[in-house]
Design a protein around this motif. Structure first.
Motif, short mmCIF file in Angstrom:
data_model
loop_
_atom_site.label_atom_id
_atom_site.label_comp_id
_atom_site.label_asym_id
_atom_site.label_seq_id
_atom_site.Cartn_x
_atom_site.Cartn_y
_atom_site.Cartn_z
N VAL A 122 2.00 -4.48 -4.02
CA VAL A 122 2.81 -3.37 -3.53
C VAL A 122 4.27 -3.72 -3.77
O VAL A 122 4.72 -4.81 -3.40
CB VAL A 122 2.58 -3.13 -2.02
N ASP A 138 7.79 -3.86 5.97
CA ASP A 138 6.45 -3.51 5.49
C ASP A 138 6.58 -2.48 4.37
O ASP A 138 6.11 -1.34 4.47
CB ASP A 138 5.57 -2.97 6.60
N VAL A 139 7.20 -2.90 3.29
CA VAL A 139 7.57 -1.98 2.22
C VAL A 139 6.33 -1.31 1.62
O VAL A 139 5.23 -1.85 1.64
CB VAL A 139 8.36 -2.69 1.11
N HIS A 140 6.56 -0.13 1.13
CA HIS A 140 5.52 0.64 0.44
C HIS A 140 6.09 1.08 -0.90
O HIS A 140 7.28 0.93 -1.16
CB HIS A 140 5.10 1.86 1.26
N HIS A 144 1.03 3.53 -2.59
CA HIS A 144 0.58 3.44 -1.20
C HIS A 144 -0.77 4.09 -0.96
O HIS A 144 -1.59 3.58 -0.19
CB HIS A 144 1.60 4.05 -0.24
N CYS A 149 0.52 -0.65 2.36
CA CYS A 149 1.82 -1.32 2.44
C CYS A 149 1.68 -2.79 2.06
O CYS A 149 0.59 -3.33 1.94
CB CYS A 149 2.37 -1.21 3.86
N GLY A 183 6.49 -4.90 9.53
CA GLY A 183 7.17 -3.64 9.83
C GLY A 183 8.01 -3.68 11.09
O GLY A 183 8.54 -2.65 11.51
N CYS A 371 1.37 9.45 0.54
CA CYS A 371 1.06 8.30 1.40
C CYS A 371 -0.40 8.34 1.83
O CYS A 371 -0.97 9.41 2.06
CB CYS A 371 1.95 8.30 2.63
N GLY A 375 -1.09 1.38 8.03
CA GLY A 375 -1.41 -0.02 7.85
C GLY A 375 -1.55 -0.75 9.17
O GLY A 375 -1.52 -0.15 10.25
N SER A 380 4.69 0.14 11.22
CA SER A 380 4.76 0.47 9.80
C SER A 380 4.97 1.97 9.61
O SER A 380 4.43 2.78 10.35
CB SER A 380 3.49 0.02 9.08
N TYR A 417 11.61 6.30 8.50
CA TYR A 417 11.51 4.93 8.02
C TYR A 417 12.72 4.16 8.56
O TYR A 417 13.87 4.45 8.20
CB TYR A 417 11.49 4.93 6.50
#
Length: 465
Positions: A122, A138-140, A144, A149, A183, A371, A375, A380, A417
């Motif tokens: 990811v 908790d990057v996406h 996704h 994530c 996250g 999306c 997660g 997240s 976010y």
């Protein structure tokens, strides 16, 4: 597998302040987020994160969070910059399990592993992030809906918690801390090391398909269709064209190309340009954004295109322009990113755009993604639905615009976010985030005195300033 010693290192394990921006010799400077917001403070650097984190209220990496999530409270002076702690510690070529210090950048990781046939499962839209930052946010990414994530692929974390203990956490050990840290915006402790499972790839080239789409409703339908066929999907949409063509744009989807169709050579590094100075704030207005959007839309002259593209072009197009945030001028910008759940219906993105355009919002960059499921990270960001990210120049009415967008997202059951946020009011965030009490309960267990906090946690969570 270990990384080579870095040449020319001068500091060893010493504790040193990051060079000051203001040059006044006081040891205090402005620490800034990527959007231009800044607070007084001092960043400390060391190769030994276990020691330096004793003094700091927060850890931060390359500073690419847009708002105040990686900034200290205004009354607290010191944070840790992790970027000297960037060693690759271990890698298992059979399983893909990799362990590294939290300050290792995604840029360095890609340079090491892509030629060897491995990639992060990811990736966000920039390489200028650290492993610790990727966990904290908790990057996406474009994938996704297929791979979730980043935290779904993290197996263990080494952390220094608020009482000074250094420990490992995972789904088998201190699970509450592990899932709150994924996250958790760095608020549960200092991340020292990250263990994550890498992904094998056939080549470093991308087989991409792209399509020019006439309006937002068609865009959402085609985005869903592409997501069923390909693991990486996203689109750019025009926010200023109104009427039947509102939300027109370019949809891109792709996957790593197999060896039989990809070029035999490894992709060469792409050239980069630098934005040399801040532009005047008035240069990014409705007219300049409209001109950019029109040119970008018609650049994709054929209705459909298919071909092999460079991995950086596909995953990190903005990385080709160093300091691109300078185009927004001294007042800076904010990126507003929300996810609208599938339950809001396919027309929800159009209704969001109508609010933006009715209030005169101008965004040169609007990215839309599909999306998948939530997660394991307690806070997240993604949920099943559509993510929309808007770059908005800061103006006198930006707070009112974000308020209106948040009120819509709240009504539709969506959320924002935190990594991008700068203007959300605490009452809006708490209303849209029913998971917050659980997060705060775990955080209080590990840090009852709130030793670890940020400017964002003061603003949104009610932490002590």
């Amino acid at each position: 597998m270990r990384s080579r010693p870095r040449a020319g290192r001068r500091y060893g394990a010493a504790l040193v302040p990051v060079p000051m921006r203001n040059g006044n010799g006081s040891g205090v400077s402005m620490i800034e987020g990527w959007g231009g917001i800044g607070v007084p403070g001092r960043e400390l650097r060391s190769e030994n994160l276990e020691r330096v984190t004793e003094r700091a209220v927060l850890s931060r990496g390359l500073g690419r969070s847009y708002g105040d999530s990686s900034l200290p409270p205004a009354s607290v002076g010191e944070v840790v910059n992790t970027t000297l702690a960037d060693r690759l510690l271990a890698f298992d070529e059979e399983t893909g399990l990799m362990r590294a210090e939290a300050g290792l950048s995604l840029l360095a990781l890609n340079r090491i592993f892509l030629p060897r046939g491995w990639f992060v499962p990811v990736t966000p839209g920039t390489q200028f992030v650290t492993l610790g930052g990727m966990v904290a946010s908790d990057v996406h990414g474009k994938e996704h809906h297929v791979r979730g994530c980043f935290g779904e692929h993290v197996t263990r974390l080494k952390m220094r918690v608020a009482d000074g203990r250094v420990l490992w956490c995972s789904d088998e050990q201190h699970q509450d801390l592990f899932r709150a840290t994924i996250g958790g915006m760095g608020l549960t402790g200092h991340i020292l090391e990250v263990e994550v499972r890498m992904m094998r790839i056939p080549t470093a080239w991308i087989l991409q398909e792209s399509r020019r789409v006439d309006d937002i409703d068609e865009f959402i339908a085609r985005l869903k269709d592409a997501s069923h066929r390909l693991p990486a999907t996203m689109g750019w949409i025009d926010l200023l064209t109104r009427g039947k063509n509102m939300g027109r744009g370019t949809l891109m989807a792709g996957d790593f190309a197999s060896a039989d169709v990809a070029p035999k050579r490894f992709p060469k590094p792409l050239p980069r340009v630098t934005m040399p100075f801040e532009l005047p704030s008035w240069t990014v207005d409705r007219w300049s954004v409209r001109a950019f959007n029109t040119a970008y839309y018609w650049k994709h002259l054929p209705r459909e295109m298919h071909g092999i593209v460079h991995w950086e072009t596909f995953f990190y197009p903005l990385d080709m322009i160093r300091h691109w945030n300078r185009m927004y001028g001294a007042r800076g910008f904010t990126q507003y990113q929300c996810v609208l759940p599938d339950s809001a219906g396919p027309s929800a993105p159009r209704r969001l755009l109508e609010i933006l355009t009715s209030r005169g919002g101008a965004s040169m960059l609007c990215v839309i993604k599909n999306c998948g499921p939530e997660g394991k990270g307690i806070l997240s960001f993604p949920m099943p639905g559509t993510s929309i990210a808007l770059d908005i120049p800061v103006r006198d009415d930006t707070q009112q615009l974000v308020d209106a967008l948040n009120e819509f997202v709240l009504r539709e059951g969506g959320r924002i976010y935190l990594t991008k946020d700068q203007f959300t009011r605490p009452e809006h965030f708490r209303a849209m985030e029913p998971r917050l009490p659980k997060f705060q309960e775990i955080r209080a267990k590990w840090d009852p005195e709130q030793r670890i906090r940020s400017a964002q946690s003061v603003r949104l969570f009610g932490d002590k300033p």
